[in-house]
Design an enzyme around this catalytic site. Structure first.
Site, PDB file in Angstrom:
ATOM      1  N   GLY A  38       0.828  -1.211   0.000  1.00  0.00           N
ATOM      2  CA  GLY A  38       0.000   0.000   0.000  1.00  0.00           C
ATOM      3  C   GLY A  38       0.858   1.255   0.000  1.00  0.00           C
ATOM      4  O   GLY A  38       2.093   1.192  -0.075  1.00  0.00           O
ATOM      5  N   TYR A  77     -14.836   1.820   9.658  1.00  0.00           N
ATOM      6  CA  TYR A  77     -13.403   2.135   9.752  1.00  0.00           C
ATOM      7  C   TYR A  77     -13.086   2.681  11.144  1.00  0.00           C
ATOM      8  O   TYR A  77     -12.202   2.177  11.840  1.00  0.00           O
ATOM      9  CB  TYR A  77     -13.053   3.160   8.674  1.00  0.00           C
ATOM     10  CG  TYR A  77     -11.601   3.545   8.593  1.00  0.00           C
ATOM     11  CD1 TYR A  77     -10.629   2.614   8.230  1.00  0.00           C
ATOM     12  CD2 TYR A  77     -11.193   4.860   8.849  1.00  0.00           C
ATOM     13  CE1 TYR A  77      -9.291   2.989   8.120  1.00  0.00           C
ATOM     14  CE2 TYR A  77      -9.864   5.234   8.741  1.00  0.00           C
ATOM     15  CZ  TYR A  77      -8.915   4.302   8.379  1.00  0.00           C
ATOM     16  OH  TYR A  77      -7.592   4.673   8.269  1.00  0.00           O
TER      17      TYR A  77
HETATM   18  N1  LIG Z   1      -2.925   7.402   4.332  1.00  0.00           N
HETATM   19  C1  LIG Z   1      -3.376   8.069   5.360  1.00  0.00           C
HETATM   20  O1  LIG Z   1      -3.480   9.305   5.315  1.00  0.00           O
HETATM   21  C2  LIG Z   1      -3.743   7.339   6.632  1.00  0.00           C
HETATM   22  C3  LIG Z   1      -4.312   8.085   7.682  1.00  0.00           C
HETATM   23  C4  LIG Z   1      -4.645   7.439   8.856  1.00  0.00           C
HETATM   24  C5  LIG Z   1      -4.383   6.091   9.008  1.00  0.00           C
HETATM   25  N2  LIG Z   1      -3.841   5.387   7.986  1.00  0.00           N
HETATM   26  C6  LIG Z   1      -3.620   3.940   8.194  1.00  0.00           C
HETATM   27  O2  LIG Z   1      -2.398   3.535   7.601  1.00  0.00           O
HETATM   28  C7  LIG Z   1      -2.530   2.221   7.061  1.00  0.00           C
HETATM   29  C8  LIG Z   1      -2.122   2.231   5.592  1.00  0.00           C
HETATM   30  O3  LIG Z   1      -2.928   3.147   4.863  1.00  0.00           O
HETATM   31  P1  LIG Z   1      -2.621   3.493   3.332  1.00  0.00           P
HETATM   32  O4  LIG Z   1      -3.027   4.886   3.106  1.00  0.00           O
HETATM   33  O5  LIG Z   1      -1.246   3.055   3.012  1.00  0.00           O
HETATM   34  O6  LIG Z   1      -3.689   2.562   2.605  1.00  0.00           O
HETATM   35  P2  LIG Z   1      -3.498   1.594   1.353  1.00  0.00           P
HETATM   36  O7  LIG Z   1      -4.865   1.129   0.960  1.00  0.00           O
HETATM   37  O8  LIG Z   1      -2.648   2.235   0.322  1.00  0.00           O
HETATM   38  O9  LIG Z   1      -2.678   0.391   1.969  1.00  0.00           O
HETATM   39  C9  LIG Z   1      -3.261  -0.595   2.774  1.00  0.00           C
HETATM   40  C10 LIG Z   1      -2.652  -1.922   2.384  1.00  0.00           C
HETATM   41  O10 LIG Z   1      -3.190  -2.937   3.249  1.00  0.00           O
HETATM   42  C11 LIG Z   1      -3.496  -4.071   2.442  1.00  0.00           C
HETATM   43  N3  LIG Z   1      -4.514  -4.858   3.138  1.00  0.00           N
HETATM   44  C12 LIG Z   1      -5.801  -4.474   3.428  1.00  0.00           C
HETATM   45  N4  LIG Z   1      -6.431  -5.472   4.075  1.00  0.00           N
HETATM   46  C13 LIG Z   1      -5.540  -6.473   4.204  1.00  0.00           C
HETATM   47  C14 LIG Z   1      -5.589  -7.769   4.795  1.00  0.00           C
HETATM   48  N5  LIG Z   1      -6.711  -8.235   5.373  1.00  0.00           N
HETATM   49  N6  LIG Z   1      -4.475  -8.546   4.771  1.00  0.00           N
HETATM   50  C15 LIG Z   1      -3.345  -8.093   4.200  1.00  0.00           C
HETATM   51  N7  LIG Z   1      -3.225  -6.891   3.606  1.00  0.00           N
HETATM   52  C16 LIG Z   1      -4.315  -6.084   3.618  1.00  0.00           C
HETATM   53  C17 LIG Z   1      -3.955  -3.493   1.120  1.00  0.00           C
HETATM   54  O11 LIG Z   1      -3.908  -4.402   0.045  1.00  0.00           O
HETATM   55  C18 LIG Z   1      -2.994  -2.327   0.947  1.00  0.00           C
HETATM   56  O12 LIG Z   1      -1.827  -2.699   0.270  1.00  0.00           O
HETATM   57  C19 LIG Z   1      -3.979   1.806   7.296  1.00  0.00           C
HETATM   58  O13 LIG Z   1      -4.042   1.009   8.464  1.00  0.00           O
HETATM   59  C20 LIG Z   1      -4.693   3.108   7.519  1.00  0.00           C
HETATM   60  O14 LIG Z   1      -5.816   2.944   8.359  1.00  0.00           O
HETATM   61  C21 LIG Z   1      -3.530   5.985   6.794  1.00  0.00           C
END
Ligand SMILES: NC(=O)c1ccc[n+]([C@@H]2O[C@H](COP(=O)([O-])OP(=O)(O)OC[C@H]3O[C@@H](n4cnc5c(N)ncnc54)[C@H](O)[C@@H]3O)[C@@H](O)[C@H]2O)c1
Length: 328
Positions: free
Chosen positions: A12, A147
């Site tokens: 991700g 979420y």
């Molecule tokens: N990007 C932001 O601004 C932000 C803000 C707050 C929190 N977060 C947290 O950071 C983390 C990553 O977010 P991101 O923006 O990189 O999102 P993203 O969707 O780009 O990445 C998430 C990754 O997790 C993988 N994934 C989802 N469910 C899965 C599972 N059951 N088993 C294995 N892999 C799984 C997806 O395939 C993806 O590659 C998340 O937990 C999100 O809640 C992100």
């Protein structure tokens, strides 16, 4: 022997940047992802490296990793509203069942675990800016509840493993983060505006544009996460950029940066969309000596250049993923 770290959500946006950072810091990185919202292209440059391994696995199912682990970073979870509204059950499962499996793994391996929480635990906040003592204002049965509540449960479970089992745990509450490898069509305002500008479409504002957001560049976030991991603080810590801007002003910034001739159009505000969002980062400053360094103009420029490098197919794709085969 390089210390071994497991990073879930490795394909991700944030997970892939964390993989890069831990590889460059000399770790052996095990990336795990089921690719439900991720993309192997985010980590294809790592695959050939001796100190990178990839496991295609759903962490909502039992997680097994052979050998020792020093750290676990649990970043697997759909993170954008478009994603978690389409796959609500998976979203609930990955932060509940998935977190449970990873906490169990951390306990078995005597590893320290850091879980990715979110500013969404504050919901539509009644306190501004949001500090870690604020309990939040979340609608558990609203569209974003899948979420927000999953992440709140994740925090509670993580804290229970800390207090009951003495596990070394860290909880980072991440505020809006941006940078290269974000998806253009994931429903977040920054890629949405840049994508519209590049495609020559009008920029869409939901609501009247007076709602605020604050954006943290991904390199700053990764630095904050690394510092938190290495610290001894088990209570949640906000990491984000407090530089707040209204969505209207932000649209103007994107128009100026991209030079687009398009205008702004307004659409109704979605239900439970937070009106204000700004982190209080006093705790991160005091405990970790951390604060963001990259200003918005430079960060957006780098992100814009990344989006410009995408293929036409990626630029015009309406949806990143077909979740059909994952809907259970
Ligand atoms: N990007 C932001 O601004 C932000 C803000 C707050 C929190 N977060 C947290 O950071 C983390 C990553 O977010 P991101 O923006 O990189 O999102 P993203 O969707 O780009 O990445 C998430 C990754 O997790 C993988 N994934 C989802 N469910 C899965 C599972 N059951 N088993 C294995 N892999 C799984 C997806 O395939 C993806 O590659 C998340 O937990 C999100 O809640 C992100």
């Amino acid at each position: 022997m390089a210390e071994r770290v497991l990073i879930t959500g490795a394909a991700g946006f944030l997970g892939s940047h964390l993989c890069d950072r831990f590889i460059s810091d000399g770790f052996h990185v095990i990336g795990m992802d089921n690719l439900i919202t991720g993309d192997m292209r985010n980590i294809e440059h790592l695959i050939k490296l001796e100190h990178f391994e990839f496991y295609h696995h759903d962490v909502s199912k039992f997680v097994h990793v052979p050998g020792e682990l020093k750290y676990i970073l649990h970043f697997a979870s759909p993170a954008s509203p478009i994603d978690y509204l389409k796959i609500p059950i998976q979203t609930l499962k990955v932060s509940s069942l998935g977190t449970h499996h990873l906490l169990g793994l951390a306990k078995a391996k005597k590893a320290r675990i850091l879980v990715a929480s979110t500013s969404e635990v504050y919901g539509d906040p009644l306190v501004h800016p949001q500090n870690e003592e604020y309990y939040g204002n979340v609608n558990s049965v609203g569209p974003r509840g899948v979420y927000d509540e999953a992440k709140r449960f994740q925090e509670a479970l993580t804290m229970a493993y800390h207090t009951f089992h003495g596990l070394e745990t860290r909880i980072v509450r991440i505020f809006n983060t941006y940078g290269p490898r974000m998806r253009l069509n994931d429903g977040r305002v920054l890629p949405a505006f840049i994508g519209q500008a590049i495609r020559g479409e009008d920029l869409t504002i939901f609501g009247d544009g007076s709602q605020t957001r604050s954006f943290c560049y991904v390199d700053d976030l990764v630095e904050g996460i690394k510092r938190l991991l290495l610290s001894d603080h088990s209570s949640p810590v906000n990491i984000g950029n407090p530089d707040e801007i209204t969505i209207s002003d932000f649209a103007k910034e994107i128009i100026a940066l991209t030079g687009t001739k398009q205008k702004v159009v307004y659409k109704p505000l979605p239900q439970d969309d937070p009106k204000i969002r700004q982190p209080d980062i006093s705790k991160a400053k005091q405990l970790l000596g951390w604060e963001p360094k990259v200003n918005r103009k430079d960060g957006i420029q780098k992100t814009y250049e990344y989006f410009l490098s995408l293929s036409k197919e990626d630029l015009y794709k309406n949806e990143h993923k077909n979740f059909g085969s994952y809907i259970k």
